[in-house]
Structure formats: structure tokens, C-alpha cells
Design an enzyme around this catalytic site. Structure first.
Site, PDB file in Angstrom:
ATOM      1  N   ASP A 192      -7.652  -9.274   6.922  1.00 25.85           N
ATOM      2  CA  ASP A 192      -7.214  -7.877   6.890  1.00 25.85           C
ATOM      3  C   ASP A 192      -7.971  -7.142   8.121  1.00 25.85           C
ATOM      4  OD1 ASP A 192      -5.998  -5.370   6.067  1.00 25.85           O
ATOM      5  OD2 ASP A 192      -6.503  -5.757   3.964  1.00 25.85           O
TER       6      ASP A 192
ATOM      7  N   HIS B 243      -4.216  -1.980  14.845  1.00 25.73           N
ATOM      8  CA  HIS B 243      -4.691  -1.839  13.333  1.00 25.73           C
ATOM      9  C   HIS B 243      -4.978  -3.153  12.511  1.00 25.73           C
ATOM     10  CE1 HIS B 243      -4.072   2.446  13.076  1.00 25.73           C
ATOM     11  NE2 HIS B 243      -3.565   2.484  14.114  1.00 25.73           N
TER      12      HIS B 243
HETATM   13  C1  GDG Z   1      -3.143  -1.715   7.849  1.00 26.57           C
HETATM   14  C2  GDG Z   1      -3.964  -3.052   8.131  1.00 26.57           C
HETATM   15  C3  GDG Z   1      -5.792  -1.270   8.215  1.00 26.57           C
HETATM   16  C4  GDG Z   1      -1.706   1.777  -1.256  1.00 26.57           C
HETATM   17  N1  GDG Z   1      -0.911   1.789  -2.268  1.00 26.57           N
HETATM   18  C5  GDG Z   1      -0.646   3.065  -2.509  1.00 26.57           C
HETATM   19  C6  GDG Z   1      -1.158   3.840  -1.401  1.00 26.57           C
HETATM   20  N2  GDG Z   1      -1.866   2.998  -0.729  1.00 26.57           N
HETATM   21  C7  GDG Z   1      -2.551   3.405   0.392  1.00 26.57           C
HETATM   22  C8  GDG Z   1      -3.982   2.975   0.471  1.00 26.57           C
HETATM   23  C9  GDG Z   1      -4.558   2.947   1.656  1.00 26.57           C
HETATM   24  C10 GDG Z   1      -3.306   2.221   2.430  1.00 26.57           C
HETATM   25  O1  GDG Z   1      -2.240   2.587   1.737  1.00 26.57           O
HETATM   26  C11 GDG Z   1      -3.495   0.825   2.883  1.00 26.57           C
HETATM   27  O2  GDG Z   1      -4.424   0.623   3.808  1.00 26.57           O
HETATM   28  P1  GDG Z   1      -5.108  -0.895   3.737  1.00 26.57           P
HETATM   29  O3  GDG Z   1      -5.702  -0.588   5.004  1.00 26.57           O
HETATM   30  O4  GDG Z   1      -5.570  -1.172   2.598  1.00 26.57           O
HETATM   31  O5  GDG Z   1      -3.761  -1.814   4.245  1.00 26.57           O
HETATM   32  P2  GDG Z   1      -2.508  -1.793   5.174  1.00 26.57           P
HETATM   33  O6  GDG Z   1      -1.577  -1.213   4.632  1.00 26.57           O
HETATM   34  O7  GDG Z   1      -2.115  -3.445   5.627  1.00 26.57           O
HETATM   35  O8  GDG Z   1      -2.975  -1.113   6.849  1.00 26.57           O
HETATM   36  C12 GDG Z   1      -5.330  -2.684   7.527  1.00 26.57           C
HETATM   37  C13 GDG Z   1      -4.943  -0.187   8.195  1.00 26.57           C
HETATM   38  O9  GDG Z   1      -3.600  -0.667   8.778  1.00 26.57           O
HETATM   39  C14 GDG Z   1      -5.327   0.965   8.940  1.00 26.57           C
HETATM   40  O10 GDG Z   1      -5.760   0.605  10.331  1.00 26.57           O
HETATM   41  O11 GDG Z   1      -7.144  -0.907   7.350  1.00 26.57           O
HETATM   42  O12 GDG Z   1      -6.168  -3.700   7.745  1.00 26.57           O
HETATM   43  O13 GDG Z   1      -3.514  -3.881   7.508  1.00 26.57           O
HETATM   44  O14 GDG Z   1      -4.870   4.065   2.172  1.00 26.57           O
HETATM   45  O15 GDG Z   1      -4.774   3.913  -0.445  1.00 26.57           O
HETATM   46  N3  GDG Z   1      -1.085   5.157  -1.439  1.00 26.57           N
HETATM   47  C15 GDG Z   1      -0.255   5.821  -2.346  1.00 26.57           C
HETATM   48  N4  GDG Z   1       0.341   5.160  -3.232  1.00 26.57           N
HETATM   49  C16 GDG Z   1       0.245   3.558  -3.538  1.00 26.57           C
HETATM   50  O16 GDG Z   1       0.932   3.057  -4.378  1.00 26.57           O
HETATM   51  N5  GDG Z   1      -0.164   7.071  -2.192  1.00 26.57           N
END
Ligand code: GDG
Length: 447
Positions: A357, A148
Site C-alpha cells: 500500500d 499515491h
Molecule cells: C490510495 C493508495 C494512499 C474506505 N471505505 C469507505 C471510505 N473509505 C475511505 C477511507 C480512506 C480512503 O477511503 C481509503 O484510503 P486508503 O489510503 O486506505 O486506500 P486507497 O483507496 O487505496 O488510496 C493509498 C491513498 O491513495 C492516498 O494517497 O494512502 O496507499 O492506495 O480515507 O476512510 N469512505 C467512506 N465510506 C467507505 O465505505 N465514506
């Protein structure tokens, strides 16, 4: 015994599942599948159980395992190194040893629940050794692995102690999936440099088998976001938020990230502070809301980051704020999915500016939420999402001037231009959701 098995650090039993769970759980349920993972609290032994039609096989971690395998090797060695070393990686023998032992425990659990010839899908940087261990125990399985996070350039990867073990671990899979084609290339190059293999296109022969390494950019559950964005309660909340923050007189800039040093939160806030200091943006014409979800709070780099961010927010609010009108609203809190979507709907400019990222799902969620086809996305070039969302305002997050330029262009763009860009991105995200991602991966894996 199960014909389809997911192996991931965590099992899918949290109250608010993320995109990965919403994509894989239905597939696992339909296949009568199993999910191998940690329950999430240390020293807790839980018997296997069924959850939403999926057989959950917990892997127990002691407090020391959490310390060494999870917070150590996974989050203080591999995480920073794989993100271009934006923070220095720490290397400790005891962490690596624990990582190997825990990976073995996951592999054994998977071997135990997988039926003859089953498909096993292993996830992410916490489990790099699992495919190799599983292959050795169960040569009959179809094994897929998806990373990921980014896969670093060869020169950086070479710093990792026992680096060849990790490459051999991944080569236990039949298919290794990455977020971006460059990551797949980095990996294939490494097999040549470290193991003397001869990659050919996206394949490489190893141990008498063919391993394929290819990009499968992950996505989101578009329908879920769309449903929330259409919900009158969410829309009312979005209007309320805008009103609270100054209504249409003030442009709303938004950041939503786990509080992680890869996300570029500090640089983003610093750029906003400079725009206020220079008078390019007035406190009466804009406001920045930063949701920083607590993450990895026991790891020292995360504690230090939190202190730096909070100091900078305090400084900016002190210097440029008015009574009842703070320039930066900083929320060190986790919010519900509905509240996040209400924020997406309210935001004129979404700031997604990570230093590195793998993908960044927040960027895609923002696009999926904007049924009104308005709003601007400022998107770092160093995210996987940048390769897909060509209607965004691209930015180099290391360059404060470029950040400032991107923020002001996004803020001042004409609505016609914004909707032209947003329509393009929405069309793309709609046709590339997480269901398609999983289906593509599994179809390729089944050959
Ligand atoms: C890893 C990789 C890759 C965030 N704050 C809250 C919340 N979130 C949710 C967001 C989003 C998810 O968490 C975060 O996903 P990201 O992709 O932005 O980042 P990582 O956590 O670093 O994820 C990344 C991912 O895996 C998938 O393969 O895209 O590059 O680093 O869905 O909305 N959700 C809630 N409350 C929050 O305060 N409910």
C-alpha cells in the site's frame, strides 16, 4: 486562466470528499485555481463550471476510454505491477494507446486553463505521461507530480512495455513526489538504467532542467476525524455497535478497505479463521467486522476476489458461528464518514494488513479517531504508514503465523501499553496532517 491547477483522474464533486480533496480544494480556492479531471460517468460531456470556488474543467471519457485507459492500462496493468505484482499485470497494446490518448487530453486541458508561469500539480498513476506532455506544450509552467501508490523496484518496472516512455513522462515534472523514500530511490535508479542519467542525491538533470524526486508521505484531515470522533451522535452509534456485537465481553476486530487484492483482506480473514479453528480465540471472546467497500467492479480480478472473500467468510461463519453470533460480519457496502468513525471508536483492534500500500489512510484515521488513547493498530510492514506509525503492532501479512501472532498480541496487550503506543502515534499524526503535506510539497515545488 489560473495560477494554480490540479490535474487528477477525478474532479472533486463527490458527495463525500476524501482527504486529497479536503487538502487541495481550499488551496485551489484561495489561489483562484482550476481542477482538471473526469466527472466519473462515461460518455458525458459537461461544460466547465464552478464548484466550491474552484473552476472545474471536465475531461470527457467515452465508454471505450473507461474500458481501456481506466480499467485497462491504469487498473489492470499499472496498479498490479506497481503493487509488487501481487496479481499478475495484463499488458495490452490497445490499452496503452488509449492511455496515451487520454493523458494527452488531460495535458491539453491543463495547458488550456493554466496562466503563464502557473503551478500545475498532477496526481497519480492514471496520468504518468501528463507531466512530459505538458512540459512540451508549456515550458513556462512549474509542474509537480505526486504518485499515491508505491513505485516498484527496477526489476519489476522493467517488465512494463514502453517503460522508458513512462519515466520520460514523469521527468517532465520539476518535482516528483512519492509516499516513501524507497519509491523515490527506485525511480531515480530507473532514470540511470533506462535513460543513462546520473542522479545525484534526490536530483537528476534531464533535458537541461533539474528534476527532484523525494518522499512526501500523505496524511489525513485530522480535524475532520477529530470533530466526528467528538460528536455525541457518533459516540452513541459507536456504543450501540459494541452492544450489538456482544458488548465488552467480545473484543471487536475491524478491517476497513476498498475490496482490493492489495489490501490483504483474504489473508487477514484466513488468519482469523485459523485462530478460531485452533481455539486460540473463541467465538464468544471476539468478533471480526470487515467493511469491504465496492471498488472497480467491472475488472475481473476484483470480481474473483469478491467471490473468494465471500466464500471464506461463509465457511468461517458456518463452521465456527452460533445462532445470533457470527464470527465475521462482512459488509460489502460503502459507509458514511460518520459511520466509519463510529466503527473506529468501537474497535479494540484495527487490522490494516495490505500486501502492499502506498500509504494507507485508514491506519491514520483510526489513530486520529482514538481520543480515548486506547485501541491497538495491527499494521502491515508493506504500507507507507508503517514508516511513520511506530506505535503499531507490525506484521508481515504474507505470513499467516505472524498475522495470528500480531492479532493475538494486539488483543491481549495491557491498556497501559496500548495508551503508550497510541499517544505516540496520535502525537505524530496530529503534527503531520494533510495540510502540512500539501504545503511541504508546494513549497518545495516553488523552489
Ligand atoms: C490510495 C493508495 C494512499 C474506505 N471505505 C469507505 C471510505 N473509505 C475511505 C477511507 C480512506 C480512503 O477511503 C481509503 O484510503 P486508503 O489510503 O486506505 O486506500 P486507497 O483507496 O487505496 O488510496 C493509498 C491513498 O491513495 C492516498 O494517497 O494512502 O496507499 O492506495 O480515507 O476512510 N469512505 C467512506 N465510506 C467507505 O465505505 N465514506
Amino acid at each position: 486562466m489560473h495560477g494554480f491547477v490540479v490535474v487528477a483522474n477525478r474532479v472533486p464533486v463527490d458527495a463525500t470528499p476524501g482527504g486529497l480533496v479536503s487538502a487541495l480544494e481550499p488551496i485551489a480556492r484561495r489561489a483562484g485555481g482550476a481542477w482538471v479531471g473526469w466527472i466519473g460517468s462515461p460518455d458525458e460531456r459537461v461544460e466547465p463550471f464552478e464548484h466550491n470556488g474552484v473552476y472545474i474543467r471536465p475531461v470527457a471519457l467515452s465508454d471505450e476510454d473507461v474500458d481501456r485507459y481506466y480499467e485497462g492500462q491504469s487498473n489492470s496493468t499499472l496498479w498490479p505491477l506497481f503493487h509488487d505484482g501481487v496479481e499478475p499485470a495484463t499488458h495490452r497494446r490497445a490499452w496503452r494507446v488509449a492511455y496515451e490518448a487520454v493523458n494527452r487530453r488531460f495535458a491539453e486541458a491543463a495547458a488550456e486553463v493554466a496562466a503563464e508561469g502557473a503551478t500545475v500539480w498532477v496526481h497519480d498513476y492514471q496520468l504518468l505521461l501528463v507531466p512530459g506532455m505538458l512540459r512540451a506544450a508549456r515550458p513556462d509552467l512549474r509542474i509537480g507530480f505526486f504518485l499515491h501508490i508505491p513505485f516498484p523496484p527496477v526489476e519489476l518496472f522493467m517488465q512494463l512495455p514502453r517503460r522508458a516512455d513512462f519515466v520520460r513522462g514523469l521527468l517532465g515534472a520539476d518535482l516528483v513526489g512519492f509516499q516513501h523514500p524507497l519509491a523515490a530511490q527506485n525511480f531515480l535508479r530507473l532514470t540511470a538504467q533506462l535513460l543513462g542519467l546520473r542522479p545525484d542525491g534526490d536530483r537528476v538533470e534531464y533535458d537541461g532542467r533539474t528534476v527532484t524526486a523525494r518522499a512526501f508521505p500523505i496524511s489525513i484531515d485530522v480535524d475532520e476525524i477529530d470533530r466526528l470522533a467528538a460528536d455525541p451522535k457518533v459516540q452513541a452509534e459507536s456504543r450501540r455497535l459494541r452492544e450489538e456485537l456482544g458488548g465488552d465481553r467480545r473484543a471487536l476486530l475491524l478491517g476497513v478497505d476498498r475490496l482490493d487484492y492489495t489490501k490483504g483482506i483474504e489473508q487477514r480473514i484466513e488468519a482469523y479463521g485459523e485462530l478460531l479453528a485452533a481455539g486460540t480465540i473463541g467465538n464468544e471472546e471476539a468478533v471480526l467486522v470487515q467493511v469491504a467497500t465496492p471498488s472497480r467492479e467491472r475488472v475481473v480480478q476484483y470480481q474473483q476476489l469478491r467471490e473468494r472473500v465471500e466464500r471464506e467468510v461463509g465457511r468461517i461463519n458456518g463452521e465456527f458461528g452460533d445462532v445470533g453470533r457470527a464470527p465475521v460480519h462482512y459488509l460489502f457496502q460503502s459507509r458514511s464518514r460518520a459511520e466509519l468513525v463510529a466503527l473506529y471508536l468501537a474497535a479494540d483492534v484495527m487490522l490494516v494488513t495490505p500486501l502492499r500500500d502506498g500509504m494507507n489512510l485508514v491506519a491514520k484515521e483510526y489513530v486520529a479517531a482514538r481520543r480515548d488513547e486506547l485501541g491497538a493498530l495491527v499494521l502491515s510492514e508493506f504500507t507507507g504508514a508503517a514508516a511513520e506509525l511506530d506505535g503499531a503492532f507490525p506484521v508481515n501479512p504474507y505470513d499467516v503465523d505472524d498475522l495470528e501472532r500480531a492479532i493475538t498480541s494486539a488483543m491481549r496487550a495491557e491498556p497501559v501499553e496500548l495508551s503508550r503506543r497510541m499517544r505516540r502515534m496520535r502525537e505524530y499524526v496530529r503534527t503531520h496532517d494533510v495540510g502540512r503535506w500539501a504545503a511541504d510539497f508546494l513549497k518545495t515545488l516553488s523552489g
